[in-house]
Design a protein around this motif. Structure first.
Motif, PDB file in Angstrom:
ATOM      1  N   ILE A  27       0.863  -1.183   0.000  1.00  0.00           N
ATOM      2  CA  ILE A  27       0.000   0.000   0.000  1.00  0.00           C
ATOM      3  C   ILE A  27       0.899   1.231   0.000  1.00  0.00           C
ATOM      4  CG2 ILE A  27      -1.840   1.196   1.247  1.00  0.00           C
ATOM      5  CD1 ILE A  27      -2.596  -1.613   0.140  1.00  0.00           C
ATOM      6  N   ASP A  28       0.965   1.877  -1.130  1.00  0.00           N
ATOM      7  CA  ASP A  28       1.882   3.005  -1.281  1.00  0.00           C
ATOM      8  C   ASP A  28       1.252   4.261  -0.662  1.00  0.00           C
ATOM      9  OD1 ASP A  28       3.386   5.151  -2.269  1.00  0.00           O
ATOM     10  OD2 ASP A  28       3.870   4.071  -4.117  1.00  0.00           O
ATOM     11  N   PRO A  29       1.938   4.906   0.295  1.00  0.00           N
ATOM     12  CA  PRO A  29       1.328   6.085   0.945  1.00  0.00           C
ATOM     13  C   PRO A  29       1.013   7.217  -0.034  1.00  0.00           C
ATOM     14  CG  PRO A  29       3.580   5.690   1.764  1.00  0.00           C
ATOM     15  CD  PRO A  29       3.253   4.560   0.825  1.00  0.00           C
ATOM     16  N   LYS A  30       1.686   7.249  -1.184  1.00  0.00           N
ATOM     17  CA  LYS A  30       1.404   8.365  -2.095  1.00  0.00           C
ATOM     18  C   LYS A  30       0.023   8.248  -2.764  1.00  0.00           C
ATOM     19  CE  LYS A  30       3.599   7.379  -6.607  1.00  0.00           C
ATOM     20  NZ  LYS A  30       4.276   6.073  -6.417  1.00  0.00           N
ATOM     21  N   TRP A  31      -0.576   7.050  -2.693  1.00  0.00           N
ATOM     22  CA  TRP A  31      -1.940   6.912  -3.227  1.00  0.00           C
ATOM     23  C   TRP A  31      -2.931   7.787  -2.464  1.00  0.00           C
ATOM     24  CZ3 TRP A  31      -1.914   0.810  -3.126  1.00  0.00           C
ATOM     25  CH2 TRP A  31      -1.023   0.349  -4.109  1.00  0.00           C
ATOM     26  N   GLU A  32      -2.619   8.009  -1.179  1.00  0.00           N
ATOM     27  CA  GLU A  32      -3.523   8.817  -0.345  1.00  0.00           C
ATOM     28  C   GLU A  32      -3.849  10.153  -1.007  1.00  0.00           C
ATOM     29  OE1 GLU A  32      -3.809   8.769   3.632  1.00  0.00           O
ATOM     30  OE2 GLU A  32      -4.077   6.652   3.099  1.00  0.00           O
ATOM     31  N   LYS A  33      -2.870  10.653  -1.746  1.00  0.00           N
ATOM     32  CA  LYS A  33      -3.040  11.973  -2.357  1.00  0.00           C
ATOM     33  C   LYS A  33      -4.136  11.970  -3.406  1.00  0.00           C
ATOM     34  CE  LYS A  33       0.414  14.283  -4.203  1.00  0.00           C
ATOM     35  NZ  LYS A  33       1.768  14.504  -4.735  1.00  0.00           N
ATOM     36  N   TYR A  34      -4.273  10.820  -4.074  1.00  0.00           N
ATOM     37  CA  TYR A  34      -5.222  10.860  -5.191  1.00  0.00           C
ATOM     38  C   TYR A  34      -6.207   9.697  -5.263  1.00  0.00           C
ATOM     39  CZ  TYR A  34      -1.903   7.896  -7.899  1.00  0.00           C
ATOM     40  OH  TYR A  34      -1.084   6.894  -8.343  1.00  0.00           O
ATOM     41  N   SER A  44      -5.309  -6.691  -1.671  1.00  0.00           N
ATOM     42  CA  SER A  44      -4.926  -7.105  -3.023  1.00  0.00           C
ATOM     43  C   SER A  44      -5.778  -6.389  -4.076  1.00  0.00           C
ATOM     44  CB  SER A  44      -4.983  -8.627  -3.176  1.00  0.00           C
ATOM     45  OG  SER A  44      -6.310  -9.061  -3.152  1.00  0.00           O
ATOM     46  N   ALA A  45      -7.027  -6.110  -3.744  1.00  0.00           N
ATOM     47  CA  ALA A  45      -7.867  -5.353  -4.693  1.00  0.00           C
ATOM     48  C   ALA A  45      -7.375  -3.911  -4.815  1.00  0.00           C
ATOM     49  CB  ALA A  45      -9.330  -5.388  -4.246  1.00  0.00           C
ATOM     50  N   LYS A  46      -6.909  -3.351  -3.701  1.00  0.00           N
ATOM     51  CA  LYS A  46      -6.340  -1.987  -3.759  1.00  0.00           C
ATOM     52  C   LYS A  46      -5.118  -1.954  -4.667  1.00  0.00           C
ATOM     53  CE  LYS A  46      -7.616  -0.267   0.800  1.00  0.00           C
ATOM     54  NZ  LYS A  46      -7.169   0.187   2.122  1.00  0.00           N
ATOM     55  N   VAL A  47      -4.239  -2.942  -4.451  1.00  0.00           N
ATOM     56  CA  VAL A  47      -2.993  -2.978  -5.226  1.00  0.00           C
ATOM     57  C   VAL A  47      -3.286  -3.140  -6.713  1.00  0.00           C
ATOM     58  CG1 VAL A  47      -0.900  -4.348  -5.657  1.00  0.00           C
ATOM     59  CG2 VAL A  47      -1.573  -3.778  -3.315  1.00  0.00           C
ATOM     60  N   VAL A 190      -7.290  -4.104 -15.384  1.00  0.00           N
ATOM     61  CA  VAL A 190      -8.313  -4.274 -14.333  1.00  0.00           C
ATOM     62  C   VAL A 190      -9.159  -3.008 -14.195  1.00  0.00           C
ATOM     63  CG1 VAL A 190      -8.581  -4.423 -11.807  1.00  0.00           C
ATOM     64  CG2 VAL A 190      -7.079  -6.036 -13.001  1.00  0.00           C
ATOM     65  N   ALA A 191      -8.510  -1.858 -14.158  1.00  0.00           N
ATOM     66  CA  ALA A 191      -9.236  -0.594 -13.975  1.00  0.00           C
ATOM     67  C   ALA A 191     -10.136  -0.302 -15.178  1.00  0.00           C
ATOM     68  CB  ALA A 191      -8.249   0.554 -13.761  1.00  0.00           C
ATOM     69  N   ARG A 192      -9.705  -0.732 -16.323  1.00  0.00           N
ATOM     70  CA  ARG A 192     -10.438  -0.412 -17.551  1.00  0.00           C
ATOM     71  C   ARG A 192     -11.584  -1.403 -17.823  1.00  0.00           C
ATOM     72  NH1 ARG A 192     -12.802  -0.837 -21.797  1.00  0.00           N
ATOM     73  NH2 ARG A 192     -12.152  -0.537 -23.938  1.00  0.00           N
ATOM     74  N   TYR A 193     -11.378  -2.696 -17.462  1.00  0.00           N
ATOM     75  CA  TYR A 193     -12.399  -3.707 -17.782  1.00  0.00           C
ATOM     76  C   TYR A 193     -13.276  -4.116 -16.593  1.00  0.00           C
ATOM     77  CZ  TYR A 193      -9.725  -4.413 -22.097  1.00  0.00           C
ATOM     78  OH  TYR A 193      -9.082  -4.225 -23.295  1.00  0.00           O
TER      79      TYR A 193
END
Ligand code: OGA
Ligand code: MN
Length: 230
Positions: A27-34, A44-47, A190-193
């Motif tokens: 879980i990358d902390p920089k995701w919090e920004k966006y 695993s679904a987040k990743v 995954v994000a697209r389909y």
């Protein structure tokens, strides 16, 4: 015997260190920004979603944003915003497709293409330019799998906005992405389909509890072709 014991405890320590590092890396902390995940996501679904929906903030300089805007605006401003789409997916928009750009803007779009489609030979040469009025919004949809391939790369101009991705089957699983003005998103696989996507209207444009004011927003979108296409 002693040596063995030492080695054993060293081994255990290594396992602990590597497993805790592994978890932090997941879980990358920089995701919090966006990215703001709804509570139904497991790690695993987040990743998987964060790997396939990446946002590059400040991708465009102010000068580059202006340069693209100045190229599309003379054409756009002649069109009227439409408030009903044939399939009802977009409200308050006008749009065009463009395949010829000034050399400066071509260089900017090449920078998008190199990053989003590093090995792609099957790009749509037409770039989609979508102008949403400040009252405009895009309802949840999945881009046509007949016409578009696995990757969609979009630049945001003029206004911040919030894009929501909602899992097609697990309706409680959604994530909000903050699309800052001058950012680039690259949505693939995954994000697209597996998820649909939408741009929230001004009345519900909120990220992490803070209102994201919506002005007129122009997106400039590059797509590839489906693999089976000739
Ligand atoms: C679309 C779309 C998103 C955007 O045109 O299919 O989802 O960033 N656009 O404007
Ligand atoms: Mn779309």
């Amino acid at each position: 015997m002693r040596y063995f014991k030492l080695e054993t405890s060293g081994f255990k320590k290594d396992v602990n260190i590597s497993s805790s590092c592994h978890k932090q890396n997941l879980i990358d902390p920089k995701w919090e920004k966006y990215i703001m995940f709804s509570k139904d996501f497991d790690d695993s679904a987040k990743v998987a979603l964060a790997r396939d929906m990446v946002i590059h903030e400040e991708f465009l300089s102010e000068e580059e944003e202006k340069s693209i805007f100045q190229e599309v605006e003379p054409y756009m401003k002649k069109l009227r915003y439409e408030f009903a789409h044939w399939d009802d997916a977009i409200h308050g928009y006008r749009e065009t497709e463009r395949d010829r750009w000034t050399p400066h803007n071509t260089a900017i779009l090449d920078r998008v293409r190199r990053l989003a489609f590093p090995t792609e030979k099957q790009l749509h040469s037409q770039v989609h330019v979508l102008d949403l009025s400040e009252k405009g919004y895009i309802k949840p949809h999945v881009d046509s799998i007949r016409f578009c391939g696995n990757t969609i790369a979009g630049l945001s101009l003029l206004s911040d906005s919030v894009m929501r991705l909602n899992h097609e089957k697990e309706k409680m699983m959604y994530a909000d992405f903050l699309l800052k003005r001058r950012s680039l998103y690259i949505m693939k696989d995954v994000a697209r389909y597996d998820y649909n996507h939408e741009i929230l209207g001004a009345d519900i444009s909120v990220f992490r509890g803070e209102k994201v004011p919506r002005g007129r927003r122009i997106s400039v979108i590059c797509r590839n072709r489906p693999e089976s296409a000739d």
